[in-house]
Design an enzyme around this catalytic site. Structure first.
Site, PDB file in Angstrom:
ATOM      1  N   LYS A  45       0.936  -1.127  -0.084  1.00  0.00           N
ATOM      2  CA  LYS A  45      -0.210   0.043  -0.218  1.00  0.00           C
ATOM      3  C   LYS A  45       0.774   1.305   0.249  1.00  0.00           C
ATOM      4  O   LYS A  45       0.426   1.937  -0.857  1.00  0.00           O
ATOM      5  CB  LYS A  45      -0.996  -0.068   1.351  1.00  0.00           C
ATOM      6  CG  LYS A  45      -1.656   1.736   1.841  1.00  0.00           C
ATOM      7  CD  LYS A  45      -2.401   1.679   0.274  1.00  0.00           C
ATOM      8  CE  LYS A  45      -3.214   2.889   1.093  1.00  0.00           C
ATOM      9  NZ  LYS A  45      -4.655   3.499  -0.207  1.00  0.00           N
ATOM     10  N   CYS A 104      -3.913  10.617   1.920  1.00  0.00           N
ATOM     11  CA  CYS A 104      -3.252   9.023   1.388  1.00  0.00           C
ATOM     12  C   CYS A 104      -1.494   9.162   0.522  1.00  0.00           C
ATOM     13  O   CYS A 104      -0.508   9.505   1.643  1.00  0.00           O
ATOM     14  CB  CYS A 104      -4.436   8.296   0.494  1.00  0.00           C
ATOM     15  SG  CYS A 104      -5.385   7.463   0.867  1.00  0.00           S
TER      16      CYS A 104
HETATM   17  N1  LIG Z   1     -10.222   8.160   2.085  1.00  0.00           N
HETATM   18  C1  LIG Z   1      -9.142   6.818   1.506  1.00  0.00           C
HETATM   19  O1  LIG Z   1      -9.824   7.394   0.418  1.00  0.00           O
HETATM   20  C2  LIG Z   1      -8.824   5.715   2.089  1.00  0.00           C
HETATM   21  C3  LIG Z   1      -8.215   5.231   0.871  1.00  0.00           C
HETATM   22  C4  LIG Z   1      -7.721   4.073   0.974  1.00  0.00           C
HETATM   23  C5  LIG Z   1      -6.815   3.829   2.622  1.00  0.00           C
HETATM   24  N2  LIG Z   1      -7.345   4.922   2.896  1.00  0.00           N
HETATM   25  C6  LIG Z   1      -6.678   4.944   4.421  1.00  0.00           C
HETATM   26  O2  LIG Z   1      -7.817   4.181   5.657  1.00  0.00           O
HETATM   27  C7  LIG Z   1      -7.617   4.898   7.687  1.00  0.00           C
HETATM   28  C8  LIG Z   1      -8.935   5.302   6.892  1.00  0.00           C
HETATM   29  O3  LIG Z   1      -9.555   6.475   7.190  1.00  0.00           O
HETATM   30  P1  LIG Z   1     -10.689   6.918   6.255  1.00  0.00           P
HETATM   31  O4  LIG Z   1     -10.587   7.878   5.047  1.00  0.00           O
HETATM   32  O5  LIG Z   1     -12.252   6.124   6.891  1.00  0.00           O
HETATM   33  O6  LIG Z   1     -10.610   7.960   8.028  1.00  0.00           O
HETATM   34  P2  LIG Z   1     -12.116   9.424   8.004  1.00  0.00           P
HETATM   35  O7  LIG Z   1     -11.079   9.905   8.952  1.00  0.00           O
HETATM   36  O8  LIG Z   1     -12.426   9.812   7.899  1.00  0.00           O
HETATM   37  O9  LIG Z   1     -12.519   7.735   8.695  1.00  0.00           O
HETATM   38  C9  LIG Z   1     -12.233   6.682  10.000  1.00  0.00           C
HETATM   39  C10 LIG Z   1     -13.307   7.273  11.473  1.00  0.00           C
HETATM   40  O10 LIG Z   1     -12.938   6.642  12.693  1.00  0.00           O
HETATM   41  C11 LIG Z   1     -13.232   7.530  14.218  1.00  0.00           C
HETATM   42  N3  LIG Z   1     -12.367   7.329  14.515  1.00  0.00           N
HETATM   43  C12 LIG Z   1     -11.059   7.163  15.147  1.00  0.00           C
HETATM   44  N4  LIG Z   1     -10.860   6.858  16.185  1.00  0.00           N
HETATM   45  C13 LIG Z   1     -11.356   5.761  16.422  1.00  0.00           C
HETATM   46  C14 LIG Z   1     -11.047   4.643  18.042  1.00  0.00           C
HETATM   47  N5  LIG Z   1     -10.269   4.824  18.559  1.00  0.00           N
HETATM   48  N6  LIG Z   1     -12.344   3.968  18.260  1.00  0.00           N
HETATM   49  C15 LIG Z   1     -13.590   4.266  16.952  1.00  0.00           C
HETATM   50  N7  LIG Z   1     -13.115   5.065  15.662  1.00  0.00           N
HETATM   51  C16 LIG Z   1     -12.253   5.977  15.865  1.00  0.00           C
HETATM   52  C17 LIG Z   1     -13.074   8.455  13.050  1.00  0.00           C
HETATM   53  O11 LIG Z   1     -13.796   9.271  14.563  1.00  0.00           O
HETATM   54  C18 LIG Z   1     -13.739   9.089  12.359  1.00  0.00           C
HETATM   55  O12 LIG Z   1     -14.922   9.128  12.227  1.00  0.00           O
HETATM   56  C19 LIG Z   1      -7.033   5.666   6.901  1.00  0.00           C
HETATM   57  O13 LIG Z   1      -5.541   4.889   7.550  1.00  0.00           O
HETATM   58  C20 LIG Z   1      -6.773   5.544   6.051  1.00  0.00           C
HETATM   59  O14 LIG Z   1      -5.112   6.504   5.033  1.00  0.00           O
HETATM   60  C21 LIG Z   1      -8.140   5.857   3.552  1.00  0.00           C
END
Ligand SMILES: NC(=O)c1ccc[n+]([C@@H]2O[C@H](COP(=O)([O-])OP(=O)(O)OC[C@H]3O[C@@H](n4cnc5c(N)ncnc54)[C@H](O)[C@@H]3O)[C@@H](O)[C@H]2O)c1
Length: 410
Positions: A215, A269
């Site tokens: 990744k 990302c």
């Molecule tokens: N958004 C994308 O396009 C994308 C693509 C690939 C990978 N990722 C990866 O996926 C992961 C999540 O990204 P995202 O975009 O969904 O983030 P986001 O910020 O949209 O969502 C994360 C959620 O997790 C919650 N959270 C934080 N700590 C928590 C806990 N301890 N328990 C429960 N909930 C908790 C937050 O309140 C938030 O709503 C990251 O590592 C990111 O790098 C994201």
């Protein structure tokens, strides 16, 4: 379907679409978020982020009783961690959210459960998740007393990175190939079998570290290639060459495919993940580090260009220029402002005293800026600067030297 109940930790851009998709496929999904308002909105069948089709999926999932959101985890067969993995000052990876999510699920785990880390993570994080669980729930592990190493786990722990494109998440969750890497071959196999139940793409098996690095590699590859384009754009400016024309011409070579330059690189990302490699790789990560620096420098270069144009206007007209900043999002046609160079540029220009008109067709308001309609803005602006190539801007009949995203050229 072998396993039925899923607990998803983190209901953001990744966790919520994943939860809704799994619910639509018949799984019972217990979604968890630490933010009460997120939990409440989802339980009303609504969504707190912008993503095409997601509202329909969530509404159906909640109405059918297959998706429930909660502030606390619950017992399940499979736990999916999808919490943020940002970096701290000095570009040091922050895996605190992963650790706290791991600790939060620990009391609910039972023998035979699958624990999947979907968050993009520095190499070794999946091992750390397992180690954390072994401390929280020693009853689920056999530990070697002399080395303190895990000899056997009654859980299956794996990493399965997410590579969806915002704006197309619901389709790509199903269609994309996935990489699954467990802490043991059994964990890899059983986790891959779960993904094969709902993924139409190929599910590729490896180990946890390779999956984590895969990744990070994908995003570093993108970052490095964009850095090349961004460097070209600054060189072309120096040489008086239209970079968009140059790239079109160079790309006619059958083995050349240069990406488009922009105002920098954003999103949480591509602008973040390469730092996970740089932090751990040190001197061995020269090119990846330099690419990050080139892309960040491009943003500073854009700021200087706009400031110089504003100064020139002021000298020639005896009054301050109204500068239209067209786009705040980190890329075209989305509302996501995370790590956005366009937002950073607009903020910096405002902080440096420029008279800014902030335009972002994908959001209605912003706590720092009054969001102005783009057509109205064009009537008022003395200087128009394109920071994001939103589709609305492509139709505009405007001339400006400050098109940093090629919206008038591509
Ligand atoms: N958004 C994308 O396009 C994308 C693509 C690939 C990978 N990722 C990866 O996926 C992961 C999540 O990204 P995202 O975009 O969904 O983030 P986001 O910020 O949209 O969502 C994360 C959620 O997790 C919650 N959270 C934080 N700590 C928590 C806990 N301890 N328990 C429960 N909930 C908790 C937050 O309140 C938030 O709503 C990251 O590592 C990111 O790098 C994201």
């Amino acid at each position: 379907m072998v396993k039925k109940k899923i607990c998803v930790i983190g209901l953001g851009y990744i966790g919520l679409p994943t939860s809704a998709l799994l619910a639509s496929r018949g799984y019972d999904v217990h979604g968890v978020d630490v933010v009460q308002s997120v939990v409440d909105i989802i339980n009303q069948g609504k969504i707190h982020i912008v993503e095409p089709e997601l509202d329909t999926f969530v509404k159906a999932a909640v109405n059918s009783g297959k998706l429930k959101a909660d502030i606390k985890p619950a017992n399940a067969d499979i736990f999916i961690i999808a919490v943020p993995t940002p970096f701290n000052d000095g570009f040091v990876p922050n895996i605190d959210y992963v650790v706290s999510a791991t600790k939060a699920i620990a009391p609910y785990l039972q023998e035979g459960n699958i624990v999947i880390l979907e968050s993009t993570s520095p190499v070794g994080t999946t091992d750390l998740v397992e180690e954390t669980l072994s401390k929280e729930r020693p009853d689920l592990f056999e530990i070697d007393n002399s080395t303190y190493k895990i000899q056997h786990s009654k859980l299956f722990t794996a990493h399965c990175p997410e590579r969806v494109l915002p704006g197309h998440i619901m389709r790509e969750l199903v269609e994309n190939d996935r990489i699954v890497g467990g802490t043991t071959p059994e964990a890899t196999k059983i986790t891959a079998e779960f993904y094969r139940e709902f993924v139409a793409g190929e599910v590729l098996e490896t180990d946890a570290k390779t999956a984590e690095m895969a990744k990070l590699t994908e995003n570093s590859f993108r970052d490095t290639n964009i850095a090349f384009a961004n460097e070209l754009s600054m060189l072309c400016d120096k040489f008086g060459i239209n970079v968009w024309e140059l790239i079109k011409l160079a790309n006619r070579h059958p083995r050349v495919n240069i990406l488009n330059p922009g105002a920098g690189v954003g999103g949480h990302c591509i602008a973040v993940d390469p730092w996970f490699i740089v932090h751990a790789g040190g001197e061995s990560a020269k090119l990846i580090k330099t690419s990050r620096e080139v892309n960040n420098y491009k943003t500073e270069w854009v700021i200087e260009k706009i400031k110089n144009a504003a100064l020139k206007f002021e000298n020639e007209n005896g009054r301050k220029a109204k500068v239209a900043c067209m786009g705040l999002a980190f890329k075209p046609d989305i509302d996501d402002l995370r790590e956005s160079p366009a937002l950073y540029i607009t903020r910096r220009l405002k902080a440096d005293g420029l008279d800014i008109l902030a335009v972002e067709p994908n959001i209605d308001n912003h706590k720092e800026f009054e969001i102005v309609n783009y057509q109205k803005t064009l009537e008022q602006a003395d200087i128009v600067t394109f920071l994001v190539a939103h589709k609305e801007f492509k139709k505009l009949d405007i001339k400006t030297d400050l098109d940093f995203c090629g919206v008038l050229n591509i």
